[in-house]
Design an enzyme around this catalytic site. Structure first.
Site, PDB file in Angstrom:
ATOM      1  N   LYS A 199       0.846  -1.195   0.000  1.00 28.49           N
ATOM      2  CA  LYS A 199       0.000   0.000   0.000  1.00 28.49           C
ATOM      3  C   LYS A 199       0.884   1.249   0.000  1.00 28.49           C
ATOM      4  CE  LYS A 199      -3.909   1.902   2.701  1.00 28.49           C
ATOM      5  NZ  LYS A 199      -4.735   1.697   3.909  1.00 28.49           N
ATOM      6  N   SER A 242      -9.672   1.647   2.909  1.00 29.45           N
ATOM      7  CA  SER A 242      -8.806   2.422   2.030  1.00 29.45           C
ATOM      8  C   SER A 242      -7.759   1.588   1.301  1.00 29.45           C
ATOM      9  CB  SER A 242      -8.087   3.528   2.824  1.00 29.45           C
ATOM     10  OG  SER A 242      -7.241   2.959   3.802  1.00 29.45           O
ATOM     11  N   SER A 285      -9.832  -0.701   7.072  1.00 29.03           N
ATOM     12  CA  SER A 285      -9.242  -0.537   5.749  1.00 29.03           C
ATOM     13  C   SER A 285      -8.542  -1.750   5.156  1.00 29.03           C
ATOM     14  CB  SER A 285      -8.258   0.629   5.745  1.00 29.03           C
ATOM     15  OG  SER A 285      -8.964   1.818   5.555  1.00 29.03           O
TER      16      SER A 285
HETATM   17  N1  GLN Z   1     -13.090   3.776   6.277  1.00 30.75           N
HETATM   18  C1  GLN Z   1     -12.554   4.271   7.508  1.00 30.75           C
HETATM   19  C2  GLN Z   1     -12.227   5.736   7.350  1.00 30.75           C
HETATM   20  O1  GLN Z   1     -12.597   6.272   6.377  1.00 30.75           O
HETATM   21  C3  GLN Z   1     -11.363   3.501   7.909  1.00 30.75           C
HETATM   22  C4  GLN Z   1     -10.145   3.834   7.143  1.00 30.75           C
HETATM   23  C5  GLN Z   1      -8.956   3.039   7.545  1.00 30.75           C
HETATM   24  O2  GLN Z   1      -9.058   1.983   8.184  1.00 30.75           O
HETATM   25  N2  GLN Z   1      -7.806   3.543   7.211  1.00 30.75           N
HETATM   26  O3  GLN Z   1     -11.600   6.348   8.161  1.00 30.75           O
END
Ligand code: GLN
Length: 485
Positions: free
Chosen positions: A79, A154, A178
Site C-alpha cells: 500500500k 482504504s 481498511s
Molecule cells: N473507512 C474508515 C475511514 O474512512 C477507515 C479507514 C482506515 O481503516 N484507514 O476512516
C-alpha cells in the site's frame, strides 16, 4: 496453469521444485498488472525493473542449491502509505505526489530481507481516509468482480491486486476497517492484527492510536505466513508490543470442536443487508457443524463506535497531517506570497475534500471549550466499547459477524453522503477502538458479489482467529473462486 492465482505456499513448493522460476512468476504477475491494471486502477507505482532484479536474485540462490525460505520469490504489493526507500510514496495524495522517502518502513525491510519480490505500490483513499478508494488523489480503483463498483477502502488497491492476480499477497493498513472491508468486497483474506503486533515504523500516520499494518492474501495459510514475517517487536515504534510472537502457522489445521463462538446481535440486525446476513448465517452453520458452540453475544455500546471513531481519528489526523506544510515534504504552492499564504495555498490545493473535512472536524474536536464535550467524551466511549469486548471474551473465544454491511456498492453511490460512507465500517471500527485482532475471510456470494465474514479475537490471540478462519476455509472453498476479467 495460471500461476497468478496460486497462493504463496503452493508457489513456494513449485519454486523450490524448480517447476517455475521466480523470474517467470514475476513476469506473469507484471503482465497481469499491465493487461488488467488500467481497468482496475490498483497501482499508483509499478516497480517492474526492480521486481525482476529481485526475482533473478532469488533464482540465483535456488540455482546455487540454496533452500530458499518460504515467501522468497513471491510477488508482493505494498500500500502506498508505507515508505519505500528510493521509491515514490504518495499516500494517494497530491501533497505527496513527488515524495521519495529516504528510508523503508519496517515491514518493507522485512519483506525485502526475506527475498520477496515487490511489484509496486498500491492505490488507496488519500491518507487512508475512506471506504471506497474513490478518495484517491489520483484515480479510483475498481472492483474486479464488477468494475462499475468500488473495491472498498482504504487499502482498495492492495485487495484488488490480490483478487485480480496482480500480486500474490499484499500489505494494507487498517485504522477503522481498511484491510478487512476491501478484502471482504474483493473476495480475499485480510487481517488487522492486534494494536502493537506489527511495527508501524515507516507507515505514514493517519490516526496513531488506531493504525495497524496487516496482510491481504488469497487464503488463510498465506495470511499466517505473512503475519509470521511482519509481526514482532520493533524499538523504533514506541507502540510496538514487547516479547516474542508465536508461530501463527502452528494454529492452522487445528480442530475447532468445543470452541466458543459468539455472534454479536448488534452486528446481525438492522443495517445489515439481508443477502449478507444470509451468507454469514450459512457460514455459521458450517462452523457449528465442525463442533464449535455458537451463542449470542452483545456489544451494547456498538452504536457509538462510528461517532467516537470520527472524533478520535480526526483529532489525531489533524495533528498528524500538520506536518504537510510545503516546507518539509512534497508539494509546495507555485505562487506563494508570505509564509502563511504558502501554507494556506499548499494545503488547500494539496489535500482533497475528505482530508480537509477531517482536519477541520478534528481541529474543532480538539479546540478549547469543545475538547471535553467531544474528544474526551469519545475517549470515554472508547473505554466502554473495549469493556464490551472484554466481557464478551470472558464467555467466547472468538466473535463472528459480517465484515461489511453490504457487498461492493456502485461507484459514486456514497460520495455525496459522507455519513453513508462512514457506515460502511459499522462492524469493523470497534475492533480498532478496542485494539483487538480481526480477520475477514471469503464466506460466499450475494448477487454475484463476494461477502466477507469477520472473526475477532482477544488481544494477541491472532492464532485462535486464524485457527477458526482456516477450519472454515478448509471446509468451504469460496477463496478458490476468481473474478473473470
Ligand atoms: N473507512 C474508515 C475511514 O474512512 C477507515 C479507514 C482506515 O481503516 N484507514 O476512516
Amino acid at each position: 496453469m495460471d500461476f497468478c492465482y496460486m497462493p504463496a505456499h503452493e508457489l513456494h513448493r513449485r519454486l523450490a521444485a524448480r517447476e517455475i522460476s521466480a523470474e517467470e512468476l514475476c513476469r506473469a504477475v507484471l503482465e497481469r498488472i499491465e493487461t488488467v491494471g488500467g481497468k482496475l486502477g490498483s497501482f499508483i507505482t509499478v516497480t517492474g525493473d526492480l521486481a525482476l532484479e529481485q526475482a533473478r536474485a532469488v533464482d540465483k540462490r535456488i540455482a546455487s542449491g540454496e533452500e530458499i525460505p518460504i515467501l522468497a520469490g513471491i510477488p508482493v504489493a505494498v500500500k502506498d502509505n508505507m515508505c519505500t526507500e528510493g521509491i515514490r510514496t504518495t499516500c494517494g495524495s497530491r501533497i505527496l505526489h513527488n515524495f521519495v522517502p529516504p528510508y523503508s518502513a519496517a515491514v518493507v525491510e522485512k519483506i525485502l530481507a526475506r527475498g520477496m519480490v515487490m511489484v509496486g505500490k498500491t492505490n488507496l483513499d488519500e491518507f487512508a481516509m475512506g471506504s471506497s478508494n474513490e478518495n484517491s488523489g489520483f484515480f479510483p480503483a475498481s472492483n474486479p468482480w464488477d468494475v462499475d463498483r468500488v473495491p472498498g477502502g482504504s487499502s482498495g488497491g492492495s485487495a484488488v491486486a490480490v483478487a485480480a492476480g496482480q500480486a500474490v499477497v499484499a500489505l494494507g493498513s487498517d485504522t477503522g476497517g481498511s484491510i478487512r472491508q476491501p478484502a471482504s468486497l474483493c473476495g480475499v483474506v485480510g487481517m488487522k492484527p492486534t494494536y502493537g503486533a506489527v511495527s508501524r515504523y515507516g507507515l505514514v500516520a493517519y490516526a496513531s492510536s488506531l493504525d495497524q499494518i496487516g496482510p491481504i492474501s488469497r487464503d488463510v495459510t498465506d495470511c499466517a505466513l505473512m503475519l509470521n514475517l511482519i509481526a514482532g517487536h520493533d524499538p523504533r515504534d514506541s507502540t510496538s508490543a514487547p516479547g516474542d510472537r508465536p508461530d501463527y502457522t502452528a494454529f492452522l489445521n487445528r480442530e475447532i470442536k468445543g470452541l466458543k463462538v459468539g455472534v454479536p446481535k448488534e452486528y446481525m440486525g438492522d443495517g445489515i443487508d439481508p443477502g449478507v446476513r444470509g451468507v454469514v448465517n450459512e457460514a455459521l452453520g458450517v462452523i457449528s457443524s465442525l463442533g464449535a458452540e455458537i451463542g449470542e453475544a452483545s456489544l451494547p455500546h456498538s452504536k457509538y463506535a462510528i461517532p467516537a471513531y470520527y472524533l478520535i481519528a480526526t483529532a489525531e489526523a489533524s495533528s498528524n497531517l500538520a506536518r504537510y506544510d510545503g516546507v518539509s515534504y512534497g508539494y509546495r504552492a507555485e505562487d506563494p506570497g508570505d509564509v502563511v499564504d504558502m501554507y494556506a495555498k499548499t494545503r488547500s490545493r494539496g489535500f482533497g475534500t475528505e482530508v480537509k473535512r477531517r482536519i477541520m472536524l478534528g481541529t474543532y474536536a480538539l479546540s478549547a471549550g469543545y475538547y471535553d464535550a467531544y474528544y474526551l467524551k469519545a475517549l470515554k466511549v472508547r473505554t466502554l466499547i473495549k469493556r464490551d469486548f472484554d466481557r464478551a471474551f470472558e464467555k467466547f473465544d472468538v466473535l463472528i459477524c459480517p465484515t461489511s454491511p453490504t457487498t461492493a456498492f456502485r461507484k459514486g453511490e456514497k460520495m455525496d453522503d459522507p455519513l453513508q460512507m462512514y457506515l460502511s465500517d459499522i462492524t469493523t471500527i470497534s475492533v480498532n477502538l478496542a485494539g483487538i485482532p480481526g480477520i475477514s475471510v471469503p464466506a460466499g456470494f450475494s448477487g454475484g458479489l463476494p461477502v466477507g465474514m469477520q472473526i475477532m479475537g482477544r488481544p494477541f490471540a491472532e492464532g485462535t482467529v486464524l485457527q477458526v478462519a482456516h477450519a472454515f476455509e478448509k471446509n468451504t472453498g469460496h477463496h478458490k473462486k476468481f473474478p473473470s476479467l
